[in-house]
Design a protein around this motif. Sequence first.
Motif, mmCIF file in Angstrom:
data_model
loop_
_atom_site.group_PDB
_atom_site.id
_atom_site.type_symbol
_atom_site.label_atom_id
_atom_site.label_comp_id
_atom_site.label_asym_id
_atom_site.label_seq_id
_atom_site.Cartn_x
_atom_site.Cartn_y
_atom_site.Cartn_z
ATOM 1 N N GLU A 260 4.517 5.325 23.595
ATOM 2 C CA GLU A 260 4.089 5.741 25.078
ATOM 3 C C GLU A 260 2.520 5.430 25.225
ATOM 4 O O GLU A 260 1.996 5.243 26.266
ATOM 5 C CB GLU A 260 4.614 7.118 25.523
ATOM 6 N N ASN A 261 1.913 5.872 24.410
ATOM 7 C CA ASN A 261 0.433 5.807 24.212
ATOM 8 C C ASN A 261 -0.032 4.708 23.389
ATOM 9 O O ASN A 261 -1.436 4.548 23.561
ATOM 10 C CB ASN A 261 0.103 7.209 23.708
ATOM 11 N N TYR A 262 0.495 4.144 22.497
ATOM 12 C CA TYR A 262 -0.014 3.259 21.368
ATOM 13 C C TYR A 262 0.787 1.962 21.263
ATOM 14 O O TYR A 262 2.070 1.830 21.733
ATOM 15 C CB TYR A 262 0.252 4.011 20.071
ATOM 16 N N ARG A 263 -0.008 0.836 21.047
ATOM 17 C CA ARG A 263 0.621 -0.281 20.647
ATOM 18 C C ARG A 263 0.514 -0.335 19.006
ATOM 19 O O ARG A 263 -0.501 0.122 18.409
ATOM 20 C CB ARG A 263 -0.036 -1.496 21.188
ATOM 21 N N THR A 264 1.708 -1.073 18.413
ATOM 22 C CA THR A 264 1.924 -1.109 17.029
ATOM 23 C C THR A 264 1.078 -2.545 16.622
ATOM 24 O O THR A 264 1.431 -3.633 16.934
ATOM 25 C CB THR A 264 3.127 -1.196 16.652
ATOM 26 N N ASP A 265 -0.245 -2.094 15.982
ATOM 27 C CA ASP A 265 -0.760 -3.676 15.502
ATOM 28 C C ASP A 265 -0.181 -4.002 14.232
ATOM 29 O O ASP A 265 -0.163 -5.302 14.122
ATOM 30 C CB ASP A 265 -2.390 -3.264 15.114
ATOM 31 N N SER A 266 0.515 -3.180 13.447
ATOM 32 C CA SER A 266 1.072 -3.768 12.195
ATOM 33 C C SER A 266 2.369 -2.934 11.789
ATOM 34 O O SER A 266 1.997 -1.262 11.842
ATOM 35 C CB SER A 266 0.233 -4.157 11.023
ATOM 36 N N GLU A 267 3.585 -3.271 11.474
ATOM 37 C CA GLU A 267 4.329 -2.355 10.689
ATOM 38 C C GLU A 267 4.770 -2.970 9.363
ATOM 39 O O GLU A 267 5.562 -3.941 9.263
ATOM 40 C CB GLU A 267 5.590 -2.255 11.822
ATOM 41 N N ASP A 268 4.240 -2.397 8.379
ATOM 42 C CA ASP A 268 4.449 -2.771 7.098
ATOM 43 C C ASP A 268 5.174 -1.658 6.178
ATOM 44 O O ASP A 268 5.198 -0.741 6.546
ATOM 45 C CB ASP A 268 3.157 -3.340 6.617
ATOM 46 N N LEU A 269 5.617 -2.119 5.082
ATOM 47 C CA LEU A 269 6.034 -1.115 3.906
ATOM 48 C C LEU A 269 5.229 -1.273 2.841
ATOM 49 O O LEU A 269 4.712 -2.502 2.211
ATOM 50 C CB LEU A 269 7.549 -1.378 3.681
ATOM 51 N N TYR A 270 4.766 -0.271 2.056
ATOM 52 C CA TYR A 270 4.279 -0.444 0.898
ATOM 53 C C TYR A 270 4.982 0.122 -0.228
ATOM 54 O O TYR A 270 6.079 0.684 -0.037
ATOM 55 C CB TYR A 270 2.893 0.245 0.796
ATOM 56 N N LEU A 271 4.606 0.231 -1.564
ATOM 57 C CA LEU A 271 5.491 0.464 -2.740
ATOM 58 C C LEU A 271 5.330 1.774 -3.422
ATOM 59 O O LEU A 271 4.078 1.734 -3.920
ATOM 60 C CB LEU A 271 5.848 -0.828 -3.627
ATOM 61 N N SER A 272 5.827 2.779 -3.193
ATOM 62 C CA SER A 272 5.382 3.938 -4.065
ATOM 63 C C SER A 272 5.403 4.045 -5.307
ATOM 64 O O SER A 272 6.510 3.330 -5.998
ATOM 65 C CB SER A 272 6.123 5.259 -3.420
ATOM 66 N N ILE A 273 4.728 4.717 -6.354
ATOM 67 C CA ILE A 273 4.931 4.734 -7.684
ATOM 68 C C ILE A 273 5.958 5.709 -8.106
ATOM 69 O O ILE A 273 6.458 6.435 -6.966
ATOM 70 C CB ILE A 273 3.471 5.134 -8.171
ATOM 71 N N LEU A 274 6.089 5.548 -9.250
ATOM 72 C CA LEU A 274 7.200 6.635 -9.694
ATOM 73 C C LEU A 274 6.263 7.819 -10.592
ATOM 74 O O LEU A 274 5.334 7.533 -11.081
ATOM 75 C CB LEU A 274 8.049 6.028 -10.678
ATOM 76 N N PRO A 275 6.682 9.061 -10.606
ATOM 77 C CA PRO A 275 8.165 9.572 -9.526
ATOM 78 C C PRO A 275 7.588 9.629 -8.209
ATOM 79 O O PRO A 275 6.465 9.594 -7.716
ATOM 80 C CB PRO A 275 8.042 10.937 -10.279
ATOM 81 N N THR A 276 8.443 9.477 -7.308
ATOM 82 C CA THR A 276 8.333 9.659 -5.877
ATOM 83 C C THR A 276 8.302 10.969 -5.554
ATOM 84 O O THR A 276 9.202 11.552 -4.678
ATOM 85 C CB THR A 276 9.452 8.731 -5.267
ATOM 86 N N THR A 277 7.293 11.630 -5.812
ATOM 87 C CA THR A 277 6.971 12.980 -5.355
ATOM 88 C C THR A 277 5.529 13.165 -5.040
ATOM 89 O O THR A 277 4.743 12.402 -5.299
ATOM 90 C CB THR A 277 7.133 13.999 -6.735
ATOM 91 N N THR A 278 5.260 14.329 -4.265
ATOM 92 C CA THR A 278 4.136 14.511 -3.635
ATOM 93 C C THR A 278 2.967 14.649 -4.825
ATOM 94 O O THR A 278 1.893 14.173 -4.780
ATOM 95 C CB THR A 278 3.835 15.813 -2.830
ATOM 96 N N GLN A 279 3.278 15.463 -5.823
ATOM 97 C CA GLN A 279 2.365 15.565 -7.009
ATOM 98 C C GLN A 279 1.907 14.229 -7.527
ATOM 99 O O GLN A 279 0.548 14.113 -7.677
ATOM 100 C CB GLN A 279 2.919 16.279 -8.136
ATOM 101 N N TYR A 280 2.523 13.103 -7.665
ATOM 102 C CA TYR A 280 2.074 11.706 -8.157
ATOM 103 C C TYR A 280 1.660 11.013 -7.123
ATOM 104 O O TYR A 280 0.512 10.359 -7.192
ATOM 105 C CB TYR A 280 3.246 11.367 -9.166
ATOM 106 N N CYS A 281 2.419 10.895 -6.098
ATOM 107 C CA CYS A 281 2.127 9.800 -5.333
ATOM 108 C C CYS A 281 0.896 9.987 -4.197
ATOM 109 O O CYS A 281 0.178 9.258 -4.177
ATOM 110 C CB CYS A 281 3.289 9.470 -4.381
ATOM 111 N N ARG A 282 0.716 11.435 -3.737
ATOM 112 C CA ARG A 282 -0.140 11.608 -2.908
ATOM 113 C C ARG A 282 -1.741 11.612 -3.514
ATOM 114 O O ARG A 282 -2.707 11.420 -2.971
ATOM 115 C CB ARG A 282 0.016 12.801 -1.917
#
Length: 526
Positions: A260-282
């Motif tokens: 409604e308010n934004y246009r999408t400039d790009s829509e991509d996917l990136y690859l999370s590292i393991l383990p896929t948890t907040t502690q490690y990934c963020r």
Amino acid sequence: MGLNSRYYNMKPQILWADDEIDLLKPHIIFLEGKGYEVTSVNSGRDAIDAVNKSDFDLVFLDENMPGISGLDALAQIKQLRPNMPVIMITKNEEEHIMEEAIGSKIADYLIKPVNPNQILLSIKKNLDEKRLVSQRTTQGYQREFMQIGMSVSDKLSFQEWKDVYKKLVYWEMELDETNEEGMKEVLETQKSDANRSFCKFITQNYSDLVNQKNDELIWSHNLFRKAVNPLLDDDVPVYFILLDNLRFDQWRAISEIINENYRTDSEDLYLSILPTTTQYCRNAIFSGMMPLEIENAFPDMWSNDEDEGGKNLYEKEFLHEQLKRLRRDIKFSYTKITHLEAGKSLVDQINNMKNNKLNVIVYNFVDSFSHARTDVNIVRELADDEAAYRNVTATWFKHSPLWEVLQKISEKPCKIIITTDHGSTRVKDAVRVIGDKNVNTNLRYKQGKNLTYNYKDVYEVKNPRSVGLPLLHLSSLFIFAKENDFFAYPNNYNYYVNYYKNTFQHGGISMEEMCCPLITLSPKIQ
């Protein structure tokens, strides 16, 4: 026509109200020949009385009738039957009449004189749309089913896996809008097969991929440098918004609101590292480092699984150090939202952020909801399956302070990145594992020095340092659950399995956990 007549007569029931109804006999005969049953009345009052007595599938309502006008009749009909589609027919093309009718939630708006095909098209659009859309969706997925199946293998590159996952999410959400349960089951099976091959791709290639320094892949630890840092060269502020535990399908669900308010400039996917948890990934995202590098560079700021206390207490400090390494001497803010009041407070703070070059906002709702869904029965019922999980996320977002924040931000030129640290997967099958009391509690990965398991069921990393993970002990190793598996201890096994089955978990290997949305937006005002 009584209320019970529809039980015996399955023809669609149409009410047509017009003070010149006799002139419309050819139209009515045409519709009856197409299989519709038409009840005709010649006043607004009679239309209201008819709707009060019977449940019609659709109403044609003349706007200009003596006595009660079409608009007045429309208001009363909507009070009696809020979900009944009403099509307004009028000679009057004045804009305020159209706006009033549309504001009263009419299903369609036709200008006299109308021809039979116009009438039929409007009926089909309102009564048969779901069936027609369902047919088209099913046929579309059937055509692409074979192509997706043939493309899925463990030999794909991550770029190719992104395309597969995006297609599966697209068809999953398209089929949500249909009643084609058979097709939904076919898609679920195909998605499961794809996840099996994706897990093979990860287990066979993870070590090589994560250690390729010059690779074009975007990972957790280079996301900021590759996706955010280039935007800091522009002359507009950048907002980096991280929604914890946001899956790609959930992004697609909330994107309909954001558009409604934004246009999408790009829509991509990136690859999370393991383990896929907040502690490690963020921590990896904000530090720009792998966990092992963080531990070596900031030993006082890294907490291992066995350590007491929070595991993500220094994200702002990590970000500050990364900006220094990137030679970005800029004014930035960092805000973490963990409860509703903090979200409301953020709405009031947005105007103060517009002079910063970079504003980082971490929003924790999705992860909190995922954990609540495991622990609270009523929340389990609200998000009983994948579609419900998406819908609850979209409903929350539409009424959240975060959407208010994004609406305020959109008032001036800027760039926005929306992403996450990891996703989650709906677990179904238990895998037995035995460990001592020091083994971490996560259901999708375990680390420790005394683990017993069937190596065929897991992805084992015997040398954690080789994939950038700290060692708790010299003999420590990591194991990761794959696809829809989760780890369960033999003690109280049946209770444990029944409690966690069909809950959303993260920490292991699946497309949903590792293929993370990375979205760039611009306000439509630009």
